[in-house]
Design a protein around this motif. Structure first.
Motif, PDB file in Angstrom:
ATOM      1  N   ALA A  76     -27.091  51.722  60.131  1.00  0.00           N
ATOM      2  CA  ALA A  76     -28.537  51.589  59.929  1.00  0.00           C
ATOM      3  C   ALA A  76     -29.313  52.617  60.754  1.00  0.00           C
ATOM      4  N   SER A  77     -28.742  53.794  60.882  1.00  0.00           N
ATOM      5  CA  SER A  77     -29.393  54.871  61.634  1.00  0.00           C
ATOM      6  C   SER A  77     -28.857  56.204  61.139  1.00  0.00           C
ATOM      7  N   SER A  78     -29.639  57.258  61.387  1.00  0.00           N
ATOM      8  CA  SER A  78     -29.182  58.587  61.029  1.00  0.00           C
ATOM      9  C   SER A  78     -28.121  59.048  62.024  1.00  0.00           C
ATOM     10  N   PHE A  79     -27.567  60.229  61.771  1.00  0.00           N
ATOM     11  CA  PHE A  79     -26.530  60.761  62.655  1.00  0.00           C
ATOM     12  C   PHE A  79     -27.049  60.908  64.083  1.00  0.00           C
ATOM     13  N   GLY A  80     -28.220  61.538  64.232  1.00  0.00           N
ATOM     14  CA  GLY A  80     -28.786  61.741  65.563  1.00  0.00           C
ATOM     15  C   GLY A  80     -29.214  60.438  66.211  1.00  0.00           C
TER      16      GLY A  80
END
Length: 291
Positions: A76-80
């Motif tokens: 539930a988050s981007s890579f960064g």
């Protein structure tokens, strides 16, 4: 009572603007770093669609979207954001992303930076741009200004989201109250990707303009490739048009000097040095000024 507890938990899990900025910086490094890797190996989409229409495009946006969607699905988050321990949740309820929000988030994370980069590159190359492209560039200026305002409001704790895109999607960034559940192989795979992130950052640093200028003096000037008959390039002549140089422009990779219009026109057809065939882009061109 439950709503008050949720609000209190969200206030405790609010990340600082510095952590959010660091996560965005890491996300923005994925595309250019992958581009360098794919250009080095010559991996590009190049096929005939129909008639005279031919598709020549790089693989970096596709791989970037897949990577971002994988993280959004699993964490539930981007890579960064995952790298810095952040998570995207619904602003009102604190719930994780729905399937539609995952798809939309991955698309916006990939498409917007890609479009802005392409439009700015066309503008820097002094190409004839369409009216709709000019409108898009103005819209990006408005978006960046709006994002700066949202960032300031988030900094003074007046807004729940740091970005207009997060506000439009009704999302915000928080620290997860419980670690994301994932199987062993998924955990190992995502950890390996995070290790690769350092490698990608190194590639981006290595190919930066400042570093290229530092090491450029130690590189040997490559010899011209032989075609049917080896031609001797005369001093002061452009290797493309074979006429006197107009607006001399050097290629930082090979060292050869061309007319500005000649080398830019060539790069529209093929991203390589006309003499050495080394992969180059518009960023590798250096204008030469006479003293």
């Amino acid at each position: 009572m439950a709503e008050a507890a949720n609000v209190r938990q969200n206030l405790q899990n609010v990340p600082s603007i510095f952590e959010i900025s660091a996560a965005e910086t890491l996300d923005n490094l994925i595309y250019p770093a992958l581009s360098k890797v794919f250009d080095y190996f010559g991996l590009r989409l190049d096929f005939k669609l129909w008639g005279n229409l031919r598709v020549r495009e790089e693989l970096s946006p596709v791989v970037t979207w897949i990577l971002q969607y994988l993280y959004l699905r699993k964490r539930a988050s981007s890579f960064g954001e995952s790298f810095y321990g952040l998570q995207r949740t619904a602003t009102a309820t604190g719930e994780l992303l729905t399937r539609q929000q995952q798809f939309t988030s991955a698309t916006l994370l990939t498409l917007l930076p890609y479009l802005e980069r392409r439009l700015r590159a066309r503008s820097a190359q002094h190409e004839d741009t369409y009216a709709w492209e000019q409108h898009l560039i103005k819209m990006f200026h408005v978006y960046n200004a709006s994002k700066a305002v949202h960032t300031f409001l988030y900094l003074i704790k007046y807004a729940a989201s740091h970005s207009p895109l997060f506000r439009a999607l009704h999302l915000t960034l928080r620290y997860p109250s419980v670690p994301p559940e994932e199987d062993k192989w998924t955990y190992i795979f995502l950890k390996m990707l995070e290790v690769v992130a350092f490698f990608l950052q190194f590639i981006q640093w290595w190919y930066s303009n400042d570093q290229r200028r530092k090491v450029g003096g130690t590189l040997q000037n490559p010899e011209a490739l032989c075609t049917e008959e080896k031609q001797t390039l005369k001093s002061g002549e452009c290797p493309v048009c074979l006429m006197q140089l107009q607006t001399p422009t050097a290629c930082a990779v090979s060292g050869y000097v061309y007319c500005w219009k000649c080398i830019v026109s060539h790069l529209k057809r093929e991203p390589s040095c006309p003499v050495t065939k080394y992969p180059i882009s518009i960023d590798d061109l250096v204008r030469i000024y006479e003293t």
